[in-house]
Write an enzyme that holds these catalytic residues in place. Structure first.
Site, short mmCIF file in Angstrom:
data_model
loop_
_atom_site.label_atom_id
_atom_site.label_comp_id
_atom_site.label_asym_id
_atom_site.label_seq_id
_atom_site.Cartn_x
_atom_site.Cartn_y
_atom_site.Cartn_z
N VAL A 1 0.84 -1.20 0.00
CA VAL A 1 0.00 0.00 0.00
C VAL A 1 0.88 1.25 0.00
O VAL A 1 1.79 1.37 0.82
CB VAL A 1 -0.93 0.05 1.24
CG1 VAL A 1 -1.96 1.18 1.07
CG2 VAL A 1 -1.63 -1.28 1.48
N CYS A 2 0.60 2.15 -0.93
CA CYS A 2 1.19 3.50 -0.89
C CYS A 2 0.04 4.48 -1.14
O CYS A 2 -1.12 4.13 -0.94
CB CYS A 2 2.34 3.64 -1.89
SG CYS A 2 1.93 3.35 -3.62
N HIS A 3 0.34 5.70 -1.53
CA HIS A 3 -0.76 6.65 -1.69
C HIS A 3 -1.66 6.29 -2.86
O HIS A 3 -2.89 6.36 -2.77
CB HIS A 3 -0.20 8.07 -1.88
CG HIS A 3 -1.26 9.12 -1.95
ND1 HIS A 3 -2.14 9.36 -0.91
CD2 HIS A 3 -1.62 9.97 -2.95
CE1 HIS A 3 -2.98 10.33 -1.27
NE2 HIS A 3 -2.68 10.71 -2.49
N GLY B 1 -0.84 3.33 -5.01
CA GLY B 1 -0.62 1.95 -5.42
C GLY B 1 0.24 1.83 -6.68
O GLY B 1 0.58 0.73 -7.09
N GLN C 1 -3.93 4.00 -0.73
CA GLN C 1 -4.71 4.45 0.43
C GLN C 1 -5.46 5.75 0.11
O GLN C 1 -6.50 6.03 0.70
CB GLN C 1 -3.79 4.65 1.64
CG GLN C 1 -4.53 5.01 2.91
CD GLN C 1 -3.65 4.96 4.14
OE1 GLN C 1 -2.97 3.98 4.38
NE2 GLN C 1 -3.67 6.04 4.94
#
Ligand SMILES: O=C[C@H](O)[C@H](O)COP(=O)(O)O
Length: 168
Positions: free
Chosen positions: A73-75, A77, A117
């Site tokens: 998960v990152c800001h 994806g 996210q």
């Protein structure tokens, strides 16, 4: 009829922008009967690992045969999928809908799924992750020919580093 599924060995990871979802998803995965193990490669509350570092760590665990799949998960994806795909043998995707999540396994045999996210709500992320666990690539399917074409291209055009070209 009860369908037997081998339990999955998973990796989870995030940068600071994805940590909240990653922690919730990791707890969900650890509670799932479809999951054998969950390795968390960070970031935790103390570390702020940039997304490439996390994605490489997750991909390398899979490439080394120590895990089956990773949920990152990152800001958005996006960066996680780009970076994880640079690990030899790893197919990583960003997917935020049920059809794509299913196809990422059944059609693309992707070992890495990345969420943003900042893109989807937590409830959807949890539901997609739960569905993702139920999917298994079928080696006898017509999709396997295309996965082999990807593997062959990578081996032909991207010479392996001496330490990373172990058979899998
Ligand atoms: O794709 C990258 C991710 O969205 C990451 O969380 C944000 O990247 P940045 O730190 O470069 O903005």
């Amino acid at each position: 009829m009860r369908v037997h599924r081998k339990k999955l060995r998973l990796v989870v990871g995030s940068d600071a922008a994805g940590r909240e979802y990653k922690n919730t998803l990791a707890a969900d995965l650890r509670a799932s009967p479809l999951v054998a193990t969950v390795i968390d490669v960070g970031s935790d509350d103390r570390t702020r690992r940039p997304y490439p570092e996390v994605a490489f760590a997750a991909g390398q665990l899979i490439a080394a045969g120590q895990a089956d799949r990773a949920l990152l998960v990152c800001h958005t994806g996006l960066g996680m999928a780009i970076a994880a795909s640079k690990v030899r043998g790893i197919r990583a995707v960003t997917a935020h809908d049920p059809l794509s999540v299913r196809a990422s396994v059944l059609s693309n045999n992707a070992q890495v799924l990345a969420f943003g996210q900042g893109v989807i709500g937590l409830d959807l992320a949890r539901s997609l992750a739960a569905a993702w666990l139920t999917h298994r690539f079928e080696p006898a399917s017509s999709a396997a020919v295309k996965i082999e074409a990807i593997r062959a291209f990578e081996h032909q055009h991207s010479p392996a580093a001496a330490t990373s070209d172990q058979p899998r």
